[in-house]
Design a protein around this motif. Structure first.
Motif, PDB file in Angstrom:
ATOM      1  N   SER A 189       0.827  -1.202   0.000  1.00 52.22           N
ATOM      2  CA  SER A 189       0.000   0.000   0.000  1.00 52.22           C
ATOM      3  C   SER A 189       0.863   1.254   0.000  1.00 52.22           C
ATOM      4  O   SER A 189       0.595   2.222  -0.726  1.00 52.22           O
ATOM      5  N   ALA A 190       1.896   1.238   0.832  1.00 52.23           N
ATOM      6  CA  ALA A 190       2.790   2.394   0.907  1.00 52.23           C
ATOM      7  C   ALA A 190       3.537   2.588  -0.401  1.00 52.23           C
ATOM      8  O   ALA A 190       3.712   3.722  -0.872  1.00 52.23           O
ATOM      9  N   THR A 235       2.539   1.701  -3.392  1.00 55.70           N
ATOM     10  CA  THR A 235       1.593   2.184  -4.400  1.00 55.70           C
ATOM     11  C   THR A 235       1.408   3.696  -4.304  1.00 55.70           C
ATOM     12  O   THR A 235       1.443   4.414  -5.316  1.00 55.70           O
ATOM     13  N   GLU A 236       1.211   4.189  -3.056  1.00 54.27           N
ATOM     14  CA  GLU A 236       1.031   5.619  -2.870  1.00 54.27           C
ATOM     15  C   GLU A 236       2.292   6.395  -3.222  1.00 54.27           C
ATOM     16  O   GLU A 236       2.229   7.497  -3.767  1.00 54.27           O
ATOM     17  N   ARG A 273      -1.808  13.177   1.605  1.00 50.46           N
ATOM     18  CA  ARG A 273      -2.486  11.890   1.409  1.00 50.46           C
ATOM     19  C   ARG A 273      -1.535  10.729   1.650  1.00 50.46           C
ATOM     20  O   ARG A 273      -1.901   9.712   2.256  1.00 50.46           O
ATOM     21  N   TYR A 274      -0.289  10.892   1.216  1.00 51.80           N
ATOM     22  CA  TYR A 274       0.719   9.840   1.424  1.00 51.80           C
ATOM     23  C   TYR A 274       1.017   9.658   2.913  1.00 51.80           C
ATOM     24  O   TYR A 274       1.142   8.535   3.413  1.00 51.80           O
ATOM     25  N   LYS A 298      -1.007  10.264   5.393  1.00 50.83           N
ATOM     26  CA  LYS A 298      -2.152   9.614   6.031  1.00 50.83           C
ATOM     27  C   LYS A 298      -2.119   8.105   5.837  1.00 50.83           C
ATOM     28  O   LYS A 298      -2.481   7.346   6.743  1.00 50.83           O
ATOM     29  N   VAL A 299      -1.702   7.666   4.644  1.00 52.93           N
ATOM     30  CA  VAL A 299      -1.581   6.222   4.388  1.00 52.93           C
ATOM     31  C   VAL A 299      -0.549   5.607   5.324  1.00 52.93           C
ATOM     32  O   VAL A 299      -0.769   4.543   5.922  1.00 52.93           O
ATOM     33  N   LYS A 323      -1.914   5.486   8.891  1.00 59.89           N
ATOM     34  CA  LYS A 323      -2.990   4.513   9.046  1.00 59.89           C
ATOM     35  C   LYS A 323      -2.438   3.090   9.096  1.00 59.89           C
ATOM     36  O   LYS A 323      -2.935   2.229   9.832  1.00 59.89           O
ATOM     37  N   LYS A 324      -1.364   2.857   8.356  1.00 63.10           N
ATOM     38  CA  LYS A 324      -0.842   1.495   8.256  1.00 63.10           C
ATOM     39  C   LYS A 324       0.064   1.128   9.426  1.00 63.10           C
ATOM     40  O   LYS A 324       0.130  -0.015   9.843  1.00 63.10           O
TER      41      LYS A 324
END
Length: 351
Positions: free
Chosen positions: A6-7, A9-10, A83-84, A86-87, A90-91
């Protein structure tokens, strides 16, 4: 693996969108009308005033357009970064349990006891050390170390009473070791003794004789400082209003105690601060339901704190509001804590 994917990808989204952002921005700035107009004016200095004005108006418009474009791009860039972030937040959750290890001192009681004993020695609490060693049967703390720190505290007490002779005697005996470490302690002590003649006694002749006897050895490393001290003698009766007013500050006596303590501990191959201060002082982020005492009432002014008037903690640990701190310190001067004998400056207080 999902967290990492996920990280990544962002991050790729961020990289793809802005990999050429800064080179293109620089290109825009380099090819702007500003450079061209500047060259035109330089090549043709016979231009009339009106022509120059038109050029300047065109330059101004180009700069405003470029500035607007840069601001818009920057806002979008910051949104993408946000946005990055926040990802990432969150993770990866914060786990405060990792700050504690119950097994850290298993079978290491002697290590912990020795650290505590050394902390007491650093504090000059020698009787407490003796009692602690008897109770814990700790035998590897040598009396030599206690004697060393006892000697240090006696010298610090002398400095506190404006007597630098014990410190100078110690610094001269350790001159070689101090110079190898790049320390200027011995010269700093002589400089402070010299200024004592000027500030406290206003004795120009005594200051000159002191300089002749003690500054010769330090000419190579500290010639500019010595020259400045010599010039200060011209203002012996009005130092506070002279270019050498800094020599009258009492902060120098506090600073020399700090420098002496640091160099003394360094020669003992010990840190200036006790390991307990650095190993046990751990800031752990708390959740909102664990935060208390959000409202602080200043014990001096009796007013509640605010964003403009926040609580300020002094080095002694007592807390007052910023406005009260400024009134007590009268700007940046030294002042005495209203609740204990400790002295400090407003710059030393922590929000």
């Amino acid at each position: 693996m999902d967290i990492i994917n996920s990280a990544q990808t962002e991050y790729k989204k961020l990289e793809t969108k802005y990999i050429d952002y800064f080179p293109k921005l620089i290109e825009k700035m380099d090819t702007s009308t500003l450079r061209e107009a500047n060259q035109q004016i330089a090549q043709d200095p016979t231009n009339e005033v009106e022509a120059v004005k038109l050029n300047l108006i065109e330059i101004s418009r180009s700069i405003e357009l470029l500035t607007s474009q840069v601001n818009d791009d920057h806002k979008e860039f910051q949104k993408t970064i946000s946005r990055y972030e926040k990802v990432i937040d969150k993770k990866w959750k914060q786990d405060i349990t990792i700050a504690s290890n119950p097994d850290a001192f298993v079978d290491k009681e002697q290590v912990l006891q020795r650290t505590i004993a050394l902390h007491f020695i650093r504090q000059g609490k020698f009787k407490l050390v003796e009692t602690f060693m008897k109770d814990t049967q700790l035998m590897d703390i040598t009396t030599d170390l206690q004697e060393q720190f006892d000697h240090m505290y006696k010298i610090l007490d002398a400095i506190n009473n404006f007597n630098l002779e014990p410190a100078l005697k110690w610094a001269k005996s350790k001159r070689k070791e101090l110079e190898q470490r790049g320390s200027s302690l011995e010269f700093d002590l002589h400089r402070l003794n010299f200024t004592k003649y000027l500030v406290k006694q206003q004795d120009k002749k005594g200051a000159l004789n002191y300089a002749r006897l003690n500054f010769n050895y330090f000419r190579t490393r500290h010639m500019r400082e010595i020259e400045r001290l010599m010039c200060a003698m011209l203002y012996v009766n009005r130092l506070e209003s002279s270019p050498y007013a800094d020599l009258t500050s009492d902060d120098a006596w506090t600073d020399i105690q700090t420098t002496f303590t640091r160099d003394f501990c360094n020669l003992l191959k010990m840190s200036c601060d006790s390991p307990l201060y650095t190993s046990l002082t751990v800031e752990v982020p708390l959740t909102d339901d664990m935060r208390f005492h959000s409202i602080f009432a200043c014990p001096v002014s009796k007013e509640q704190s605010s964003e403009d008037n926040p609580p300020m903690m002094m080095p002694c640990g007592h807390v007052i509001c910023k406005e009260s701190l400024n009134k007590l310190s009268k700007g940046n001067g030294r002042f005495k804590c209203p609740y204990c004998p400790s002295e400090s400056t407003s710059n030393q207080a922590v929000k």
